[in-house]
Design an enzyme around this catalytic site. Structure first.
Site, PDB file in Angstrom:
ATOM      1  N   ALA A 158      36.536  47.230  46.343  1.00  0.00           N
ATOM      2  CA  ALA A 158      36.244  47.975  47.571  1.00  0.00           C
ATOM      3  C   ALA A 158      36.225  46.966  48.702  1.00  0.00           C
ATOM      4  O   ALA A 158      35.177  46.632  49.249  1.00  0.00           O
ATOM      5  CB  ALA A 158      34.919  48.717  47.472  1.00  0.00           C
ATOM      6  N   MET A 159      37.413  46.469  49.041  1.00  0.00           N
ATOM      7  CA  MET A 159      37.517  45.460  50.085  1.00  0.00           C
ATOM      8  C   MET A 159      37.200  46.051  51.473  1.00  0.00           C
ATOM      9  O   MET A 159      36.608  45.383  52.319  1.00  0.00           O
ATOM     10  CB  MET A 159      38.930  44.878  50.104  1.00  0.00           C
ATOM     11  CG  MET A 159      39.358  44.229  48.791  1.00  0.00           C
ATOM     12  SD  MET A 159      38.390  42.779  48.365  1.00  0.00           S
ATOM     13  CE  MET A 159      38.883  41.652  49.656  1.00  0.00           C
TER      14      MET A 159
ATOM     15  N   CYS B 218      44.541  54.181  50.580  1.00  0.00           N
ATOM     16  CA  CYS B 218      43.366  53.393  50.211  1.00  0.00           C
ATOM     17  C   CYS B 218      42.173  54.333  50.001  1.00  0.00           C
ATOM     18  O   CYS B 218      41.847  55.131  50.881  1.00  0.00           O
ATOM     19  CB  CYS B 218      43.035  52.384  51.296  1.00  0.00           C
ATOM     20  SG  CYS B 218      41.525  51.436  50.995  1.00  0.00           S
TER      21      CYS B 218
ATOM     22  N   LYS C  87      53.005  54.865  50.977  1.00  0.00           N
ATOM     23  CA  LYS C  87      52.246  54.666  49.748  1.00  0.00           C
ATOM     24  C   LYS C  87      51.270  55.816  49.565  1.00  0.00           C
ATOM     25  O   LYS C  87      50.427  56.072  50.429  1.00  0.00           O
ATOM     26  CB  LYS C  87      51.504  53.326  49.778  1.00  0.00           C
ATOM     27  CG  LYS C  87      50.929  52.931  48.409  1.00  0.00           C
ATOM     28  CD  LYS C  87      50.483  51.492  48.389  1.00  0.00           C
ATOM     29  CE  LYS C  87      50.063  51.059  46.985  1.00  0.00           C
ATOM     30  NZ  LYS C  87      49.653  49.644  46.953  1.00  0.00           N
TER      31      LYS C  87
ATOM     32  N   ASN D 272      48.517  54.208  44.600  1.00  0.00           N
ATOM     33  CA  ASN D 272      47.418  53.322  44.964  1.00  0.00           C
ATOM     34  C   ASN D 272      46.323  53.475  43.907  1.00  0.00           C
ATOM     35  O   ASN D 272      46.500  54.193  42.916  1.00  0.00           O
ATOM     36  CB  ASN D 272      46.893  53.653  46.366  1.00  0.00           C
ATOM     37  CG  ASN D 272      46.301  52.439  47.067  1.00  0.00           C
ATOM     38  OD1 ASN D 272      45.604  51.638  46.449  1.00  0.00           O
ATOM     39  ND2 ASN D 272      46.568  52.304  48.359  1.00  0.00           N
TER      40      ASN D 272
END
Length: 301
Positions: A70-71, A125, A160, A187
């Protein structure tokens, strides 16, 4: 040895094996190194309009079957990123900029503000509020953003896609209607890990995205479905760590593949060349071309 060169999503490459967005790509040096190590193209870390620090730590944890991260889309903003793309180009392969935004106008601003060989729209994301999958889970948003970026740039545009939806092909069709040159699937999957001693979630953001071998079967199914429904190319990503994984993804319908989490294996950057060489040897053994391998599972089923 069999040739692996050709077009992947309207971009010419000597190998269909690429660096995926996220694991590396924050610096031009890492992009260049991946290119010189055999990657057919490299995709940058996602960049947006404003600088972001990302989520508080821990941001990455190893779990059974892969990595949980979880950047939070940390990045220096596109205004400080062109130099990294230029350094990456010194590796001699196409550099695709992964970009994100909260709105159509933000995507357009980033795309027109960067000079890259292609763009990958991060609409997937799973752990950044207001970005990624929160925007890209709606087909209408995917179509609108894709069309806007495609009209504003003169290079190929990939989208994406998130797997965290009921039907991924609806998103792929939306990208196609918007003029995308290809879609990238998939993703990471939404996931979570809890420390049993403290009774607390391990990640600072509580939940994150799962990558690695555990999601490969989901990625293969997504690619298979998308390739059967779309008229544009599909790029496969998720759990690829050996040439056999890449071959499976290509048989499902992918014209190219991306490698990310597997770079943590002992061979490191060498994984690009080992996968490419394994694919070429396999094609020679089977007496097939790369083009004939694409979608083979559908033809033989």
């Amino acid at each position: 040895m069999a040739s692996l060169s050709g077009y992947v999503g309207a971009i010419r490459m000597d190998s269909p094996v690429m660096l995926a967005a996220g694991i590396l790509g924050t610096t031009g040096a890492s992009l260049r190194r991946a290119a010189l190590s055999g990657a057919g193209a490299v995709v940058t870390k996602s960049v947006g309009v404003a600088e972001r620090e990302g989520h508080r730590g821990p941001v990455v944890v190893q779990v059974e079957g892969g990595l949980l991260n979880a950047m939070g889309l940390p990045n220096p903003s596109y205004r400080s990123f062109q130099e990294e793309i230029d350094i990456g180009r010194e590796g001699g392969v196409p550099v695709i900029a992964s970009i994100f935004g909260a709105t159509t106008s933000e995507f357009g601003e980033v795309a027109t503000g960067l000079d890259a060989d292609g763009f990958e729209l991060n609409l997937s994301c799973p752990h950044a509020e207001r970005f990624g999958a929160e925007v890209g889970c709606e087909a209408c948003n995917v179509e609108e953003i894709t069309r806007a970026v495609k009209r504003s740039v003169s290079v190929p545009v990939w989208v994406k896609l998130t797997p965290n939806v009921a039907e991924i092909t609806a998103l792929g069709l939306a990208a196609q209607r918007g003029g995308a040159d290809g879609v990238v699937a998939i993703n990471t999957l939404k996931a979570m890990a809890i420390d049993v001693e403290s009774c607390r979630p391990i990640l600072g953001n509580r939940f994150g995205g799962l990558s690695g071998p555990a999601i490969k079967a989901v990625a293969v199914k997504s690619v298979y479905d998308l390739a059967g429904a779309l008229d544009i190319p599909v790029i496969g990503v998720g759990g690829i760590s050996r040439w056999e994984d890449a071959a499976e993804m290509i048989m499902a319908g992918a014209c190219g593949v991306q490698v990310g989490t597997a770079l943590r294996k002992p061979e490191g950057y060498g994984i690009f060349r080992s996968i490419s060489e394994g694919l070429a040897i396999y094609l020679d053994r089977k007496g097939m071309t790369l083009e004939e391998l694409v979608g083979a599972a559908r033809r033989f089923s």
